[in-house]
Write a protein that holds these residues in place. Sequence first.
Motif, PDB file in Angstrom:
ATOM      1  N   ARG A  11       0.823  -1.192   0.000  1.00  0.00           N
ATOM      2  CA  ARG A  11       0.000   0.000   0.000  1.00  0.00           C
ATOM      3  C   ARG A  11       0.874   1.265   0.000  1.00  0.00           C
ATOM      4  O   ARG A  11       0.627   2.212  -0.721  1.00  0.00           O
ATOM      5  CB  ARG A  11      -0.853  -0.028   1.265  1.00  0.00           C
ATOM      6  CG  ARG A  11      -2.331   0.393   1.208  1.00  0.00           C
ATOM      7  CD  ARG A  11      -3.038   0.352  -0.062  1.00  0.00           C
ATOM      8  NE  ARG A  11      -4.184  -0.508   0.090  1.00  0.00           N
ATOM      9  CZ  ARG A  11      -5.428  -0.128  -0.111  1.00  0.00           C
ATOM     10  NH1 ARG A  11      -5.688   1.066  -0.604  1.00  0.00           N
ATOM     11  NH2 ARG A  11      -6.424  -0.937   0.098  1.00  0.00           N
TER      12      ARG A  11
ATOM     13  N   THR B  16      -7.560   4.925  -3.459  1.00  0.00           N
ATOM     14  CA  THR B  16      -7.929   4.789  -2.050  1.00  0.00           C
ATOM     15  C   THR B  16      -8.508   6.122  -1.563  1.00  0.00           C
ATOM     16  O   THR B  16      -8.977   6.909  -2.368  1.00  0.00           O
ATOM     17  CB  THR B  16      -6.706   4.361  -1.208  1.00  0.00           C
ATOM     18  OG1 THR B  16      -7.050   4.396   0.152  1.00  0.00           O
ATOM     19  CG2 THR B  16      -5.525   5.276  -1.451  1.00  0.00           C
ATOM     20  N   SER B  17      -8.501   6.344  -0.279  1.00  0.00           N
ATOM     21  CA  SER B  17      -9.108   7.558   0.259  1.00  0.00           C
ATOM     22  C   SER B  17      -8.074   8.422   0.971  1.00  0.00           C
ATOM     23  O   SER B  17      -6.979   7.957   1.299  1.00  0.00           O
ATOM     24  CB  SER B  17     -10.189   7.165   1.261  1.00  0.00           C
ATOM     25  OG  SER B  17      -9.592   6.487   2.340  1.00  0.00           O
TER      26      SER B  17
ATOM     27  N   THR C 209      -6.939   7.030   4.205  1.00  0.00           N
ATOM     28  CA  THR C 209      -5.928   5.985   4.121  1.00  0.00           C
ATOM     29  C   THR C 209      -4.536   6.567   3.876  1.00  0.00           C
ATOM     30  O   THR C 209      -3.546   6.111   4.453  1.00  0.00           O
ATOM     31  CB  THR C 209      -6.283   5.002   2.996  1.00  0.00           C
ATOM     32  OG1 THR C 209      -7.554   4.428   3.295  1.00  0.00           O
ATOM     33  CG2 THR C 209      -5.249   3.900   2.886  1.00  0.00           C
TER      34      THR C 209
END
Lengths: 199, 199, 199, 199
Positions: free
Chosen positions: A10, A41-42, A45
Amino acid sequence: MPRPSVEAQRRAQILQATCEVIAERGFRAVRVADVADRAGTSTGTVHYYFDTKRELIHAAFEHNFAESLQRRSAILASAADPHQRLVEFVDSYLPTSQTTVTAWRVWTELWGEALHTPGLQELNDSVYGEWRRVVAGIIRDGQARNLFRTGDPVGYANALIAMIDGLAIQVLLGSKNMTVARMREVCHSYVQDLLVVPA
Amino acid sequence: MPRPSVEAQRRAQILQATCEVIAERGFRAVRVADVADRAGTSTGTVHYYFDTKRELIHAAFEHNFAESLQRRSAILASAADPHQRLVEFVDSYLPTSQTTVTAWRVWTELWGEALHTPGLQELNDSVYGEWRRVVAGIIRDGQARNLFRTGDPVGYANALIAMIDGLAIQVLLGSKNMTVARMREVCHSYVQDLLVVPA
Amino acid sequence: MPRPSVEAQRRAQILQATCEVIAERGFRAVRVADVADRAGTSTGTVHYYFDTKRELIHAAFEHNFAESLQRRSAILASAADPHQRLVEFVDSYLPTSQTTVTAWRVWTELWGEALHTPGLQELNDSVYGEWRRVVAGIIRDGQARNLFRTGDPVGYANALIAMIDGLAIQVLLGSKNMTVARMREVCHSYVQDLLVVPA
Amino acid sequence: MPRPSVEAQRRAQILQATCEVIAERGFRAVRVADVADRAGTSTGTVHYYFDTKRELIHAAFEHNFAESLQRRSAILASAADPHQRLVEFVDSYLPTSQTTVTAWRVWTELWGEALHTPGLQELNDSVYGEWRRVVAGIIRDGQARNLFRTGDPVGYANALIAMIDGLAIQVLLGSKNMTVARMREVCHSYVQDLLVVPA
DNA sequence: CATGAATGAGGCTTCATTCAT
DNA sequence: GATGAATGAAGCCTCATTCAT
């Protein structure tokens, strides 16, 4: 169950996204939301992995360098003759592929930011120290084999690396007078002039 | 009674302030309010002369170049011998004085921004065209007098200018390995190598 | 877990607040900060739901109409005789309650703005089309039952609706000569004149 | 040497410009600079004649009304029969000419603003009082001649004037269902119904 | 009388950051 | 671990108003 590999993946994904967004939109226009979008993603995150935007950007610059170095590992480890290796080194920095262009753009953005950020200055210095060592090493090797003329190898390295940076800027800015082809010529000429007996 | 000179003065004053703030705080951190403070006026006045911040910044970059060129006018108009003029040209770009450092910083900030602004790319291209012409002219002159060795004068000019840019970046970033003194050495070496009979 | 209902609620809450502020302060004096205060949130949140102030205002106008229509749903669905329904319809538009006054004020503000905003013109047109249909339907119904005299029902509807608007403006402006009572009289007289045998 | 006529001319010129700008850009978008441009003068001069923007706008509304009334003076002073005069009165308010449209637009903008400005409410009230008197007078005259049917002349006047306002709004908003032609029909029908023996 | 350069308060909008879920 | 709704500080820009000329 924590899965470290997931986190590492990630992280890399976000850093890659950050570099791409920096290269595209420019450093000053990068929003955390853009990075999140690009990484799929956000913002929440992104902030889970990087406390602040500054930290994210800094890490992205480091990521950019690490990737850049890894792409040259073959050349650096090569056993080819010094002249050949020097030419390959130069050519690997020509902004031809999309990957190289992106890396150069990120690097260019870094310069502006580093003027006001000691941490980035240190990063830049260590990276250039690395390159200087590598290039000076190749030149020194060539001098030992009587291929290159005498003179301070570090001075030559500094000249060559600076020349590459300066030319790359012009190419990146889409100069009508400085194309990738001309950049190659100029660099190759300089390397040529290092030879004891020019080809 | 409108006084045109007042307007021109005010404009220059604001542009000068903008360059200083860009050099100090960095491009992305420049606030219109900072410029106003530095220029000793109000944000309203800044916007009276420049519709948008973007326009202000662009004009500041142009101002930076115009001032830069004017500072070299003496060298460019000099009747000294080519070698001497080339050295003086190089030396005038060493980031020694506060004025030169500021100009370099502004220029470095421009590169990052120009990557995403066609208008600035054109500005950059025209400026580098100018420099290329000047340097190539000096070299061509030296070759005609049999001072400099043969070879494409434009290629030499491109190499020298790029080298100056690349080295200046490292000096500006406060590299421990690239000082003004080393920058001078590297550049002078390159110019020295252009001589038919190195001194 | 996202809760869609929360978003819808927040939206309605903000729109309601916007209508209230428009009615109170007037369209041109509405500040996003006022809306935020009234809605009990922050300007950031208002902009989270509505990109621009223009969009917010437009949505508020639509909200105002939707609420207005819903308040008349009972009348529109009523099975009472046409004369009775027409009177009830008229009465429902008398600016008596706070709710009605607010709705009228918002609507009045819309007229001025719609002169320069095609989107609002369309909204206005569709709304008036709706009202025209409803009123003309009631009148046609009354004519079929031989209650109302002959004549173009749409023409009568247009006259009645326009009359209501024109009178409401005067009442809203606090005219000393046009009170709610007089407005009622004028409208009732018009409706009365539609009867075959005036009561 | 002060020349009062110059001042009066300038004032009228500025007010006319203000009305035009209000009609074009809308009340909320009017800037003093726009008015100055339109009037062919400077903001300084506008403020020389009107202390504040509010005062300017208020005066423009009054100017709009005065001009409007003057354009009807012929009709009001006419000796034609009441029916004819009423029709002419109505027709003079149909938004056909550019002048009439502009006046209507200014008037529409006034409504929104007057909701929150007591001074404008008074202006509106006095103007509508004037119109009511005129129209009621014509109707009363017609009743005296046995042309118009019985009933409260003021009530009829209120109905007719309100109807004109309401219809004009829809026409001004470019309604696809309410054109100038339909507006004329609706108004003429109402006047027709006032006749003892409809033509 | 007229000008327009200068002002600065005020409003819209952006966006990094937080936190309840 | 991940989300995204909510926040509010901060910055650009507008524009009525002033005042020196």
